[in-house]
Design an enzyme around this catalytic site. Structure first.
Site, short mmCIF file in Angstrom:
data_model
loop_
_atom_site.label_atom_id
_atom_site.label_comp_id
_atom_site.label_asym_id
_atom_site.label_seq_id
_atom_site.Cartn_x
_atom_site.Cartn_y
_atom_site.Cartn_z
N THR A 25 34.17 79.22 64.30
CA THR A 25 34.95 78.50 65.29
C THR A 25 35.05 77.02 64.94
O THR A 25 36.05 76.37 65.21
CB THR A 25 34.26 78.63 66.67
OG1 THR A 25 33.90 79.99 66.86
CG2 THR A 25 35.17 78.20 67.80
N ARG A 29 28.83 77.24 59.11
CA ARG A 29 27.42 77.10 59.50
C ARG A 29 26.58 78.07 58.70
O ARG A 29 27.03 79.16 58.36
CB ARG A 29 27.23 77.43 60.98
CG ARG A 29 28.12 76.67 61.92
CD ARG A 29 27.38 75.59 62.66
NE ARG A 29 28.33 74.75 63.36
CZ ARG A 29 28.56 74.82 64.66
NH1 ARG A 29 27.90 75.69 65.38
NH2 ARG A 29 29.43 74.00 65.22
N SER A 120 26.45 70.94 64.83
CA SER A 120 26.67 70.63 66.24
C SER A 120 25.40 70.72 67.08
O SER A 120 24.44 70.02 66.83
CB SER A 120 27.77 71.56 66.77
OG SER A 120 28.16 71.15 68.05
N HIS A 121 25.37 71.66 68.02
CA HIS A 121 24.27 71.76 68.98
C HIS A 121 23.19 72.73 68.50
O HIS A 121 22.23 72.97 69.21
CB HIS A 121 24.82 72.24 70.32
CG HIS A 121 25.66 73.47 70.15
ND1 HIS A 121 26.91 73.41 69.59
CD2 HIS A 121 25.42 74.77 70.40
CE1 HIS A 121 27.40 74.63 69.51
NE2 HIS A 121 26.52 75.48 69.99
N LYS A 133 31.84 70.57 57.99
CA LYS A 133 33.16 70.74 58.58
C LYS A 133 34.13 69.83 57.84
O LYS A 133 33.83 68.67 57.56
CB LYS A 133 33.10 70.36 60.05
CG LYS A 133 34.33 70.80 60.83
CD LYS A 133 34.01 70.92 62.29
CE LYS A 133 33.82 69.56 62.90
NZ LYS A 133 34.75 69.19 63.91
N ASP A 284 25.41 66.26 72.40
CA ASP A 284 24.78 67.21 71.47
C ASP A 284 24.51 66.58 70.10
O ASP A 284 24.69 65.37 69.92
CB ASP A 284 25.63 68.47 71.34
CG ASP A 284 26.91 68.22 70.57
OD1 ASP A 284 27.42 67.08 70.63
OD2 ASP A 284 27.41 69.14 69.91
N ASP A 286 26.02 66.32 67.22
CA ASP A 286 27.02 65.48 66.55
C ASP A 286 27.86 64.67 67.53
O ASP A 286 28.86 64.06 67.13
CB ASP A 286 27.92 66.35 65.66
CG ASP A 286 28.67 67.40 66.44
OD1 ASP A 286 28.16 67.84 67.49
OD2 ASP A 286 29.78 67.77 66.03
N ASP A 288 29.86 65.43 70.13
CA ASP A 288 31.17 65.79 70.68
C ASP A 288 31.09 66.49 72.02
O ASP A 288 32.07 66.55 72.76
CB ASP A 288 32.02 66.58 69.67
CG ASP A 288 31.36 67.84 69.17
OD1 ASP A 288 30.20 68.11 69.57
OD2 ASP A 288 31.99 68.56 68.37
N ARG A 289 29.91 67.03 72.38
CA ARG A 289 29.79 67.70 73.68
C ARG A 289 29.20 66.75 74.71
O ARG A 289 28.56 65.76 74.36
CB ARG A 289 28.85 68.90 73.58
CG ARG A 289 29.41 70.02 72.76
CD ARG A 289 28.52 71.23 72.82
NE ARG A 289 29.16 72.32 72.10
CZ ARG A 289 28.88 73.59 72.28
NH1 ARG A 289 27.95 73.95 73.13
NH2 ARG A 289 29.52 74.51 71.60
N THR A 351 39.65 79.60 71.66
CA THR A 351 38.43 78.81 71.61
C THR A 351 38.33 78.03 70.29
O THR A 351 38.58 78.59 69.23
CB THR A 351 37.22 79.76 71.76
OG1 THR A 351 37.33 80.38 73.03
CG2 THR A 351 35.91 79.03 71.67
N GLU A 370 37.06 72.35 77.00
CA GLU A 370 36.53 73.71 76.85
C GLU A 370 35.35 73.88 77.80
O GLU A 370 34.62 72.92 78.07
CB GLU A 370 36.05 73.93 75.43
CG GLU A 370 37.14 73.91 74.39
CD GLU A 370 36.63 74.47 73.07
OE1 GLU A 370 36.84 75.67 72.84
OE2 GLU A 370 36.01 73.73 72.29
N SER A 372 32.66 75.02 77.13
CA SER A 372 31.42 74.82 76.39
C SER A 372 31.05 73.33 76.30
O SER A 372 30.55 72.90 75.28
CB SER A 372 31.58 75.41 75.00
OG SER A 372 32.74 74.88 74.39
N LYS A 383 36.63 66.70 70.25
CA LYS A 383 36.08 66.44 71.58
C LYS A 383 35.12 65.26 71.46
O LYS A 383 34.61 64.98 70.37
CB LYS A 383 35.43 67.67 72.16
CG LYS A 383 34.39 68.32 71.29
CD LYS A 383 34.01 69.69 71.87
CE LYS A 383 33.01 70.39 70.99
NZ LYS A 383 33.48 71.69 70.54
N ARG A 503 29.72 86.83 74.41
CA ARG A 503 29.87 85.95 75.57
C ARG A 503 30.73 86.64 76.63
O ARG A 503 31.77 87.22 76.30
CB ARG A 503 30.55 84.64 75.17
CG ARG A 503 29.84 83.88 74.06
CD ARG A 503 30.29 82.42 74.10
NE ARG A 503 29.96 81.69 72.88
CZ ARG A 503 28.77 81.20 72.57
NH1 ARG A 503 27.74 81.40 73.38
NH2 ARG A 503 28.58 80.51 71.46
#
Ligand code: G1P
Ligand code: ZN
Length: 550
Positions: A25, A29, A120-121, A133, A284, A286, A288-289, A351, A370, A372, A383, A503
């Site tokens: 997504t 990773r 990310s998280h 990325k 998070d 990086d 972005d959240r 997503t 999102e 998330s 984000k 999910r």
């Protein structure tokens, strides 16, 4: 001619493809131990460089969230970029660059793209995850055809090119030559602060803090610490100690750098305790959240998106409010109600942030989000956690309500979309695929059936046609609607590194009623039972329930 003995030698190294490098997504990773295997990072880097083919005179931005192995990977990336004809790489000091800040740098510098080292998280450290990325010139994540081409290239690669040179010192800002390439070590914080200053009313936020408003920001020992200190403590005078866990660490202090009520439980507890601050937030790995909390209240990401869209006009960066909103398909429809009231379009995308980029580039939307915990705007193509925090602060500074009051007023005006996501983690990938496949086959028979008192009005798989470039993306999640009131969505995560995660997204709308607010799990009990009966979960997995209820 005598060879220049001081010039680093270019080496072409034979290699064999390392399997398993499949983009998900949000970039690629892997378990960190896997990424540390011989040739893994080299093969991936060569494949990326071959595909994005920056060529002579090209320029890239480089950095990441500071997790374990990033420091080594950055040195390899630099030496390989130099060996592959890249002219200039702007690398963040100590390699620390948040994802939104990377996007801002790529756009401001008008370079060809960027490489962001982050999972990310996901947890860090040697036992954690690693990620890489690729972002393109618009500052956003590479679209599917590019990531697919990189993956195909990893499977056929037989050589990589690298410069034999000493490591670059990333601790101090300045320019160094790496063979024919210029390496510029820069501090990304000032540019990001400037960008935020151009969007938000810093005077109004300062006045809010002067009035006694107190906040806490948990940087979770991840990349936002230095940005948050510069913005909240230095610029906005939020007071020393506002930012906690501010020092980025390779293992994020041993925690999941995931801003949710489970992994940021201390922060939630603080906001529900006596003497709680007025407002709190976390970001998070990086950056972005975001997680938004008020005294005694957690703001769900879908609601946060709706509140931000409805109030964006209060910030100087969005004087006319959004021109359009986009949300990922599983995100609740709270934002749609705001769009309807504002008379603007609301787009539903698959997503992953990459699907917002075409809409943002075409000027069709201003705000995206999102479920998330991702929200952002057209200021970058990612984000942006701190952006969301500052927009919340700007709105609170103008409206002078508590977070709970603001949310209550929002629900009283638009109605409330109760929402929850249930995650089943560490599922055997074959079993997860089989569950989705069975569900897919059952879809045609569902419409018209009444399950737990809810009648299925529509059941299908989400496929997306990008309204800007016409590209299509299939199999983006299974949707079962119970009239306009309730909905269940099922999909497989694309960001995990061990096993599959299933999910289940549940939601139910309730019309404005200032006197009735249930807890989400209670309000969603019937939808949850109906969804469980349709999918056969959790029975099929032999579990009592989901591993995570968000
Ligand atoms: C998850 C989230 C998705 C987000 C992505 C990257 O992906 O669900 O909204 O864009 O992380 O942060 P998933 O694991 O569901 O594929
Ligand atoms: Zn992230």
């Amino acid at each position: 001619m005598t060879p220049d003995r001081s010039a680093p030698a270019l080496r072409t190294v034979p290699t064999a493809p390392v399997p398993g490098q499949k983009p998900g997504t949000s970039g690629l990773r892997a378990r960190t131990v896997e990424a540390m295997q011989p040739n893994w990072i080299e093969n991936l880097t060569q494949s990326i460089l071959d595909v994005i083919a920056p060529g002579a005179g090209s320029s890239l931005v480089l950095g990441g969230d500071g997790r374990f192995f990033n420091d080594r990977a950055i040195q390899v990336l630099l030496k390989m970029a130099a060996a592959n004809g890249v002219a200039h790489v702007a690398v963040a000091r100590n390699g620390l660059l948040s994802t939104p800040s990377a996007s801002a740098e790529i756009r401001h510098r008008r370079v060809d793209g960027g490489l962001i080292l982050s999972a990310s998280h996901n947890p860090g450290g040697e036992d954690g995850d690693f990620g890489l990325k690729v972002n393109i010139a618009n500052g956003g994540p590479a679209p599917e055809p590019v990531t697919d081409a990189i993956h195909r290239r990893t499977l056929e690669l037989d050589v990589y090119r690298v410069l034999d040179a000493p490591d670059i010192n990333l601790a101090s800002v300045g320019n160094t030559a790496l063979g024919p390439m210029r390496v510029e070590v820069f501090d990304p914080v000032p540019r990001y602060v400037e960008l935020m200053r151009s969007l938000f009313d810093f005077d109004a936020i300062r006045a809010l803090f002067r009035s006694g408003f107190r906040m806490r920001f948990d940087a979770m020992h991840a990349v936002t610490g230095p940005y948050a200190q510069a913005l909240l403590e230095d610029e906005l005078s939020a007071g020393p100690g506002t930012v906690v866990n501010a020092t980025p660490k390779p293992d994020f202090g041993g925690r999941h750098p995931d801003p949710n009520p489970v992994h940021a439980a201390d922060l939630v507890a603080e906001l529900f305790a006596r003497g709680a601050p007025d407002f709190a937030a976390a970001s998070d790995g990086d950056g972005d959240r975001n997680m938004i909390l008020g005294r005694g209240i957690c703001v769900g990401p879908s609601d946060s998106l709706a509140v931000l869209a409805a109030n964006a006009h209060l910030a100087p960066g969005y004087p006319d409010g959004p021109v359009g909103i986009a949300r990922s398909m599983p995100t609740s429809r709270a934002a749609d109600r705001v769009a309807r009231a504002l008379g603007i379009p609301c787009f539903e995308t698959p997503t992953g942030w990459k699907y917002f980029a075409t809409l943002l580039d075409a000027g069709r939307v201003t705000i995206c989000g999102e479920e998330s915990a991702g929200t952002g705007s057209d200021h970058v193509r990612e984000k942006d956690g701190l952006w969301a925090v500052l927009l919340w602060l700007n709105i609170l500074a103008v409206r002078r309500r508590s977070v709970a009051e603001l949310l209550g007023e929002h629900w009283a005006r638009f109605g409330r979309d109760y929402y929850s996501r249930h995650d089943y983690e560490g599922v055997d990938p074959a079993a997860a695929d089989a569950i989705i496949e069975t569900l897919r086959r059952r879809l045609p028979e569902l419409p018209g059936q009444t399950i737990e008192g809810l009648t299925v009005s529509h059941a299908g798989e989400f496929a997306y046609v990008d309204p800007v470039d016409g590209s299509t993306s299939e199999h983006q999640g299974i949707r079962v609607s119970f009239g306009t009131e309730a909905r269940a969505v099922f999909r497989l995560s694309g960001t995990g590194t061990s096993g599959a995660t299933l999910r289940v997204y549940l939601e139910r709308f309730e019309a404005p009623d200032p006197h009735r607010f249930d807890t989400p799990q209670a309000a969603l009990a019937r939808v949850t039972r109906a969804a469980d009966r349709i999918s056969g979960l959790p029975g099929l997995l032999g579990r009592a329930g989901p591993d995570m209820r968000g």
